[in-house]
Design a protein around this motif. Sequence first.
Motif, PDB file in Angstrom:
ATOM      1  N   GLY A  71       0.890  -1.109   0.115  1.00  0.00           N
ATOM      2  CA  GLY A  71       0.009   0.114   0.033  1.00  0.00           C
ATOM      3  C   GLY A  71       0.730   1.377   0.016  1.00  0.00           C
ATOM      4  N   GLU A  72       0.243   2.429  -0.053  1.00  0.00           N
ATOM      5  CA  GLU A  72       0.789   3.752  -0.002  1.00  0.00           C
ATOM      6  C   GLU A  72       0.653   4.398   1.371  1.00  0.00           C
ATOM      7  OE1 GLU A  72       0.586   7.767  -2.734  1.00  0.00           O
ATOM      8  OE2 GLU A  72      -0.753   5.923  -3.139  1.00  0.00           O
ATOM      9  N   LEU A  73       1.685   5.033   1.854  1.00  0.00           N
ATOM     10  CA  LEU A  73       1.584   5.811   3.268  1.00  0.00           C
ATOM     11  C   LEU A  73       1.808   7.226   2.805  1.00  0.00           C
ATOM     12  CD1 LEU A  73       3.168   3.404   5.776  1.00  0.00           C
ATOM     13  CD2 LEU A  73       0.851   3.667   5.315  1.00  0.00           C
ATOM     14  N   ALA A  74       0.935   8.057   3.449  1.00  0.00           N
ATOM     15  CA  ALA A  74       1.243   9.456   3.207  1.00  0.00           C
ATOM     16  C   ALA A  74       1.899  10.193   4.695  1.00  0.00           C
ATOM     17  CB  ALA A  74       0.082  10.229   3.026  1.00  0.00           C
ATOM     18  N   PHE A  75       3.059  10.549   4.491  1.00  0.00           N
ATOM     19  CA  PHE A  75       3.682  11.098   5.759  1.00  0.00           C
ATOM     20  C   PHE A  75       3.587  12.479   6.081  1.00  0.00           C
ATOM     21  CE2 PHE A  75       5.986   7.099   4.467  1.00  0.00           C
ATOM     22  CZ  PHE A  75       6.771   6.614   5.765  1.00  0.00           C
ATOM     23  N   GLN A  76       3.442  12.864   7.428  1.00  0.00           N
ATOM     24  CA  GLN A  76       3.083  14.477   8.001  1.00  0.00           C
ATOM     25  C   GLN A  76       4.548  14.836   7.529  1.00  0.00           C
ATOM     26  OE1 GLN A  76       2.022  14.154  11.810  1.00  0.00           O
ATOM     27  NE2 GLN A  76       0.049  12.973  11.413  1.00  0.00           N
ATOM     28  N   PRO A  77       4.617  16.161   7.430  1.00  0.00           N
ATOM     29  CA  PRO A  77       5.446  17.045   7.277  1.00  0.00           C
ATOM     30  C   PRO A  77       6.693  16.995   8.459  1.00  0.00           C
ATOM     31  CG  PRO A  77       3.853  18.151   6.294  1.00  0.00           C
ATOM     32  CD  PRO A  77       3.198  16.987   7.026  1.00  0.00           C
ATOM     33  N   SER A  78       7.493  16.856   8.363  1.00  0.00           N
ATOM     34  CA  SER A  78       8.855  16.703   9.337  1.00  0.00           C
ATOM     35  C   SER A  78      10.172  16.814   9.087  1.00  0.00           C
ATOM     36  CB  SER A  78       8.475  15.405  10.215  1.00  0.00           C
ATOM     37  OG  SER A  78       9.474  15.253  11.096  1.00  0.00           O
ATOM     38  N   ALA A  79      10.912  16.920   9.801  1.00  0.00           N
ATOM     39  CA  ALA A  79      12.285  17.103   9.582  1.00  0.00           C
ATOM     40  C   ALA A  79      12.972  15.659   9.687  1.00  0.00           C
ATOM     41  CB  ALA A  79      13.226  18.130  10.542  1.00  0.00           C
ATOM     42  N   TRP A  80      12.146  15.042  10.181  1.00  0.00           N
ATOM     43  CA  TRP A  80      12.727  13.370  10.278  1.00  0.00           C
ATOM     44  C   TRP A  80      11.181  12.775  10.506  1.00  0.00           C
ATOM     45  CZ3 TRP A  80      17.697  11.654  10.758  1.00  0.00           C
ATOM     46  CH2 TRP A  80      17.823  10.377  10.722  1.00  0.00           C
ATOM     47  N   PRO A  81      10.707  12.473   9.068  1.00  0.00           N
ATOM     48  CA  PRO A  81       9.443  11.853   8.999  1.00  0.00           C
ATOM     49  C   PRO A  81       9.421  10.463   9.495  1.00  0.00           C
ATOM     50  CG  PRO A  81      10.265  12.823   6.839  1.00  0.00           C
ATOM     51  CD  PRO A  81      11.379  12.840   7.731  1.00  0.00           C
ATOM     52  N   LEU A  82       8.164  10.161  10.316  1.00  0.00           N
ATOM     53  CA  LEU A  82       7.844   8.951  10.923  1.00  0.00           C
ATOM     54  C   LEU A  82       6.443   8.903  10.773  1.00  0.00           C
ATOM     55  CD1 LEU A  82      10.240   8.568  13.927  1.00  0.00           C
ATOM     56  CD2 LEU A  82      10.112   7.281  11.846  1.00  0.00           C
ATOM     57  N   ALA A  83       5.541  10.044  11.345  1.00  0.00           N
ATOM     58  CA  ALA A  83       3.934   9.572  11.535  1.00  0.00           C
ATOM     59  C   ALA A  83       3.706   9.617   9.972  1.00  0.00           C
ATOM     60  CB  ALA A  83       3.503  11.024  12.176  1.00  0.00           C
ATOM     61  N   ALA A  84       2.760   8.673   9.836  1.00  0.00           N
ATOM     62  CA  ALA A  84       2.088   8.602   8.621  1.00  0.00           C
ATOM     63  C   ALA A  84       0.633   8.278   8.610  1.00  0.00           C
ATOM     64  CB  ALA A  84       2.948   7.806   7.715  1.00  0.00           C
ATOM     65  N   GLU A  85      -0.136   8.272   7.585  1.00  0.00           N
ATOM     66  CA  GLU A  85      -1.428   7.588   7.246  1.00  0.00           C
ATOM     67  C   GLU A  85      -1.618   7.002   6.172  1.00  0.00           C
ATOM     68  OE1 GLU A  85      -4.044  10.887   7.446  1.00  0.00           O
ATOM     69  OE2 GLU A  85      -3.338  11.741   9.097  1.00  0.00           O
ATOM     70  N   PRO A  86      -2.195   5.933   6.058  1.00  0.00           N
ATOM     71  CA  PRO A  86      -2.506   5.099   4.908  1.00  0.00           C
ATOM     72  C   PRO A  86      -3.242   6.177   3.902  1.00  0.00           C
ATOM     73  CG  PRO A  86      -3.140   3.790   6.557  1.00  0.00           C
ATOM     74  CD  PRO A  86      -2.907   5.142   7.242  1.00  0.00           C
ATOM     75  N   ALA A  87      -2.737   6.084   2.463  1.00  0.00           N
ATOM     76  CA  ALA A  87      -3.384   6.795   1.511  1.00  0.00           C
ATOM     77  C   ALA A  87      -4.790   6.024   1.150  1.00  0.00           C
ATOM     78  CB  ALA A  87      -2.549   7.329   0.269  1.00  0.00           C
ATOM     79  N   GLU A  88      -4.697   4.666   1.398  1.00  0.00           N
ATOM     80  CA  GLU A  88      -5.906   3.760   0.914  1.00  0.00           C
ATOM     81  C   GLU A  88      -5.479   2.643   1.862  1.00  0.00           C
ATOM     82  OE1 GLU A  88      -3.597   1.717  -2.981  1.00  0.00           O
ATOM     83  OE2 GLU A  88      -5.355   3.045  -3.192  1.00  0.00           O
ATOM     84  N   ALA A  89      -6.562   1.646   1.990  1.00  0.00           N
ATOM     85  CA  ALA A  89      -6.407   0.603   2.688  1.00  0.00           C
ATOM     86  C   ALA A  89      -5.274  -0.409   2.364  1.00  0.00           C
ATOM     87  CB  ALA A  89      -7.851  -0.138   2.615  1.00  0.00           C
ATOM     88  N   LEU A  90      -4.524  -0.768   3.387  1.00  0.00           N
ATOM     89  CA  LEU A  90      -3.232  -1.385   3.147  1.00  0.00           C
ATOM     90  C   LEU A  90      -3.736  -2.895   3.009  1.00  0.00           C
ATOM     91  CD1 LEU A  90      -0.848  -0.231   5.973  1.00  0.00           C
ATOM     92  CD2 LEU A  90      -0.891   0.376   3.588  1.00  0.00           C
ATOM     93  N   ARG A  91      -3.256  -3.670   2.004  1.00  0.00           N
ATOM     94  CA  ARG A  91      -3.566  -4.995   1.534  1.00  0.00           C
ATOM     95  C   ARG A  91      -2.562  -6.132   2.270  1.00  0.00           C
ATOM     96  NH1 ARG A  91      -3.224  -1.744  -2.435  1.00  0.00           N
ATOM     97  NH2 ARG A  91      -1.437  -2.507  -3.135  1.00  0.00           N
TER      98      ARG A  91
END
Length: 303
Positions: free
Chosen positions: A161-181
């Motif tokens: 699947g695709e993850l969308a990361f929050q803006p960060s100087a060291w990106p970790l936090a993310a959300e699925p752009a769509e349901a992970l398979r």
Amino acid sequence: EMARWLSDQLDHGLAASAAAGRRPWLDAADRLTDAYAPDAARELRQMAAELGSAPQWPERLLPRLGRLALLAQAFHRLDSLPPGEQGDVLAAAGLPPRPGDDHVIDTWLALGHRQVVDGGQRARRTWLRGLSSGRWALLETFQSARRLEGLCLPTGGLFDGELAFQPSAWPLAAEPAEALRLVASLADRPAVARSMSDEGGQDIAAAVAAYAAARAANPWLRLFPALLDSVFVEPAPSGWRLRDRGGRLLPLPPRFGHGWQVLALAGEQPLTLFGEYDGATLTPLCAFRDAQWYDLVTWKGLP
């Protein structure tokens, strides 16, 4: 207002703050909550609990006060900061920004999850590692502590699947752009074992260095993923600790309740462990041995 309050505390001295009790700190935390800065308020409440709690409480409190003061200063110049640093400032206050243009399509290995109840709210964290990109991702959801439904990715599972990361100087936090398979599960031992073999791990020195680099980029980073390879679990004078083949030691939390269970799992052999590192201790979330995952958070703790 927060900057002025912090300055007053230092002008009067921490000893005077301890003598005055926790109420002024809790009142300041309440004002942060009213200003829609819940994470900063939670940090201040935790610091209030440190006042006079142990002989070394000033040494533990001062760095946290410094990061809170830095947060107050950062808000004064928020508009002039780069997008990544802006995201870190907002997230540290409790106002995480929406994901930006940093999207990653990969096969993600679920390496551990943890639930924390704070008041009436339940926070659920799930850590993922991209097998091709090598990117770490943290999926974090919040809901009422009375509700048990929500996203649950089994430890050791592989997900496309695709993850969308929050803006960060060291990106970790993310959300699925769509349901992970789900493409492989714990029942598919060979595939998961190969993925673990491909991922490998770090020794303690490398894991601490990676945390230091991330903390330098984002000074408000609270937790960092650590995948440790070939570590031994052993009793320590104040609880439990890890030791790698180079002899480097890393303490586990003082109330870690799975020490004897992990020691029995390992026997005299080293383990691969994944956990959350906070700069002082590592909280193990899962162990990998003989092509099998062991989800520590599902075990009953022992005294």
